[in-house]
Design an enzyme around this catalytic site. Structure first.
Site, PDB file in Angstrom:
ATOM      1  N   GLY A 187       0.814  -1.227   0.000  1.00 13.02           N
ATOM      2  CA  GLY A 187       0.000   0.000   0.000  1.00 13.02           C
ATOM      3  C   GLY A 187       0.840   1.266   0.000  1.00 13.02           C
ATOM      4  N   GLY A 215      -3.045   2.212   9.698  1.00 12.92           N
ATOM      5  CA  GLY A 215      -4.408   2.716   9.808  1.00 12.92           C
ATOM      6  C   GLY A 215      -5.289   2.151   8.717  1.00 12.92           C
ATOM      7  N   PHE A 247     -16.540   6.958   1.418  1.00 13.48           N
ATOM      8  CA  PHE A 247     -16.573   5.484   1.405  1.00 13.48           C
ATOM      9  C   PHE A 247     -16.095   4.813   2.690  1.00 13.48           C
ATOM     10  CE2 PHE A 247     -12.671   6.894  -0.597  1.00 13.48           C
ATOM     11  CZ  PHE A 247     -11.684   6.066  -0.097  1.00 13.48           C
ATOM     12  N   TYR A 272     -13.802   5.691  11.279  1.00 14.01           N
ATOM     13  CA  TYR A 272     -12.539   6.028  10.610  1.00 14.01           C
ATOM     14  C   TYR A 272     -12.311   7.543  10.630  1.00 14.01           C
ATOM     15  CZ  TYR A 272      -9.059   6.306   6.827  1.00 14.01           C
ATOM     16  OH  TYR A 272      -7.941   6.570   6.073  1.00 14.01           O
ATOM     17  N   PRO A 298      -4.550  12.685   3.036  1.00 15.27           N
ATOM     18  CA  PRO A 298      -4.833  12.378   1.627  1.00 15.27           C
ATOM     19  C   PRO A 298      -6.303  12.059   1.380  1.00 15.27           C
ATOM     20  CG  PRO A 298      -3.169  10.874   2.584  1.00 15.27           C
ATOM     21  CD  PRO A 298      -3.854  11.580   3.711  1.00 15.27           C
ATOM     22  N   GLY A 299      -6.757  12.394   0.185  1.00 16.21           N
ATOM     23  CA  GLY A 299      -8.031  11.862  -0.310  1.00 16.21           C
ATOM     24  C   GLY A 299      -7.776  10.438  -0.772  1.00 16.21           C
TER      25      GLY A 299
HETATM   26  N1  LIG Z   1      -5.286   4.419   0.537  1.00 13.97           N
HETATM   27  C1  LIG Z   1      -6.017   5.525   0.716  1.00 13.97           C
HETATM   28  O1  LIG Z   1      -6.865   5.898  -0.077  1.00 13.97           O
HETATM   29  C2  LIG Z   1      -5.782   6.372   1.936  1.00 13.97           C
HETATM   30  C3  LIG Z   1      -6.331   7.670   1.979  1.00 13.97           C
HETATM   31  C4  LIG Z   1      -6.125   8.456   3.105  1.00 13.97           C
HETATM   32  C5  LIG Z   1      -5.397   7.946   4.174  1.00 13.97           C
HETATM   33  N2  LIG Z   1      -4.882   6.687   4.102  1.00 13.97           N
HETATM   34  C6  LIG Z   1      -4.125   6.206   5.244  1.00 13.97           C
HETATM   35  O2  LIG Z   1      -2.844   5.802   4.807  1.00 13.97           O
HETATM   36  C7  LIG Z   1      -2.387   4.705   5.609  1.00 13.97           C
HETATM   37  C8  LIG Z   1      -2.024   3.530   4.728  1.00 13.97           C
HETATM   38  O3  LIG Z   1      -3.164   3.156   3.984  1.00 13.97           O
HETATM   39  P1  LIG Z   1      -3.161   1.935   2.952  1.00 13.97           P
HETATM   40  O4  LIG Z   1      -4.387   2.124   2.126  1.00 13.97           O
HETATM   41  O5  LIG Z   1      -1.852   1.808   2.304  1.00 13.97           O
HETATM   42  O6  LIG Z   1      -3.354   0.703   3.989  1.00 13.97           O
HETATM   43  P2  LIG Z   1      -3.525  -0.868   3.735  1.00 13.97           P
HETATM   44  O7  LIG Z   1      -4.819  -1.315   4.290  1.00 13.97           O
HETATM   45  O8  LIG Z   1      -3.243  -1.160   2.311  1.00 13.97           O
HETATM   46  O9  LIG Z   1      -2.469  -1.506   4.747  1.00 13.97           O
HETATM   47  C9  LIG Z   1      -1.101  -1.339   4.657  1.00 13.97           C
HETATM   48  C10 LIG Z   1      -0.407  -2.400   5.521  1.00 13.97           C
HETATM   49  O10 LIG Z   1      -0.822  -2.421   6.896  1.00 13.97           O
HETATM   50  C11 LIG Z   1      -0.488  -3.708   7.394  1.00 13.97           C
HETATM   51  N3  LIG Z   1      -1.129  -3.937   8.702  1.00 13.97           N
HETATM   52  C12 LIG Z   1      -2.440  -3.994   8.974  1.00 13.97           C
HETATM   53  N4  LIG Z   1      -2.621  -4.220  10.290  1.00 13.97           N
HETATM   54  C13 LIG Z   1      -1.405  -4.318  10.871  1.00 13.97           C
HETATM   55  C14 LIG Z   1      -0.935  -4.539  12.203  1.00 13.97           C
HETATM   56  N5  LIG Z   1      -1.786  -4.759  13.212  1.00 13.97           N
HETATM   57  N6  LIG Z   1       0.401  -4.541  12.445  1.00 13.97           N
HETATM   58  C15 LIG Z   1       1.281  -4.345  11.426  1.00 13.97           C
HETATM   59  N7  LIG Z   1       0.894  -4.142  10.134  1.00 13.97           N
HETATM   60  C16 LIG Z   1      -0.436  -4.123   9.860  1.00 13.97           C
HETATM   61  C17 LIG Z   1      -1.016  -4.604   6.293  1.00 13.97           C
HETATM   62  O11 LIG Z   1      -0.455  -5.923   6.364  1.00 13.97           O
HETATM   63  C18 LIG Z   1      -0.596  -3.845   5.034  1.00 13.97           C
HETATM   64  O12 LIG Z   1       0.640  -4.301   4.515  1.00 13.97           O
HETATM   65  C19 LIG Z   1      -3.502   4.422   6.615  1.00 13.97           C
HETATM   66  O13 LIG Z   1      -3.274   5.143   7.793  1.00 13.97           O
HETATM   67  C20 LIG Z   1      -4.725   4.972   5.896  1.00 13.97           C
HETATM   68  O14 LIG Z   1      -5.758   5.298   6.796  1.00 13.97           O
HETATM   69  C21 LIG Z   1      -5.045   5.885   3.012  1.00 13.97           C
END
Ligand SMILES: NC(=O)c1ccc[n+]([C@@H]2O[C@H](COP(=O)([O-])OP(=O)(O)OC[C@H]3O[C@@H](n4cnc5c(N)ncnc54)[C@H](O)[C@@H]3O)[C@@H](O)[C@H]2O)c1
Length: 257
Positions: free
Chosen positions: A17, A92, A153, A158, A188-189
């Protein structure tokens, strides 16, 4: 660019991610990076990629819901590297809990608050003494557009957890600024990763998705590279006067004065 030469960075939950892109970017810019994740297969995949690219990234299995595991992993990193310059509290997510508030249970709230808030609080508490000792640190908390403007979404649990991280950021920024440590939130969005692609497909019709894209002035969703570039800036020495900020990264989808 070599902005992080002789620096070390910890990026949590970053085997895949957004975090993975952030970790690779910091390493490409010279940082010795430690990545934690609980997913062994994804960590192995990351280790293979960084070994092939010759990047200084250490990948460790850490389940961040385990407070002792977090404390031990910070101690190992400090032993290995001597200092911790940058902390990216990336862990997160909405954990696939229901979008509608009235369908969310206490457990849905507890789990989401645990990864988005408590896991980051524990990590920050363990890392800060090392930054204080060095008189330098950059902490970047991963917020979201959801915490500032609500989400199309992800649900109320959250959004509330990300809002909490913004408030946490302000207090850490105020309390530890005198030690040369800054703390900021990136908001981020939607950033298109495989997981978000699946979630959007599930929760929005093709028409809704087209409408959302029309509402984003730059007419696209975010990319992992957008996040990595913004975090690299906030994590750099040159961002030393940016403290306690919430930086929107949403293509202008939501704006405030
Ligand atoms: N992707 C988006 O659209 C977006 C937008 C705004 C904010 N964010 C924030 O960015 C961050 C990363 O988001 P993402 O979409 O890449 O997340 P994701 O759900 O793809 O997770 C990334 C990683 O977290 C790991 N993980 C989950 N639980 C865990 C735990 N208990 N211990 C250790 N590792 C763990 C997973 O194995 C995975 O590799 C988050 O805080 C998310 O809220 C994401």
């Amino acid at each position: 660019m070599n902005r992080f030469k002789n620096q070390t960075a910890l990026v949590t939950a970053a085997a895949s991610g957004v975090g993975r892109g952030v970790a690779l970017r910091l390493a490409l810019e010279g940082a010795k990076v430690t990545v934690w994740d609980r997913d062994t297969a994804k960590l192995d995949d990351l280790s293979g990629e960084v070994a092939a690219a010759g990047l200084p990234v250490t990948a460790e299995v850490v389940d961040m819901t385990d407070g002792d595991a977090v404390v031990d992993a910070v101690a190992r990193m400090a032993d290995r590297n001597g200092r911790i310059d940058v902390l990216v509290n990336n862990i997160g997510g909405s954990l696939h809990t229901p979008f509608h508030f009235l369908e969310q249970s206490d457990e849905d709230w507890a789990r989401v608050m645990d990864v988005n808030v408590s896991a980051c609080v524990r990590t920050t508490r363990a890392v800060l003494p090392h930054m204080i000792e060095a008189g330098y640190g950059r902490i970047i908390n991963m917020g979201s557009k959801a915490g500032r403007f609500g989400s199309l979404f992800a649900g109320a649990n959250y959004s509330a957890s990300k809002g909490a991280m913004q408030a946490f950021t302000l207090q850490i920024a105020q309390e530890f600024g005198p030690h040369g440590i800054t703390c900021n939130t990136l908001c981020p969005g939607a950033i298109i990763t495989e997981r978000v692609e699946r979630l959007l497909a599930e929760r929005q019709s093709a028409e809704e998705r087209a409408r959302v894209l029309e509402s984003i002035p730059v007419r696209r969703h975010g990319r992992v590279e957008d996040v990595a570039a913004a975090i690299a800036y906030l994590a750099s020495e040159e961002a030393g006067f940016v403290n306690g900020a919430s930086l929107d990264l949403n293509g202008g989808q939501a704006m405030v004065i």
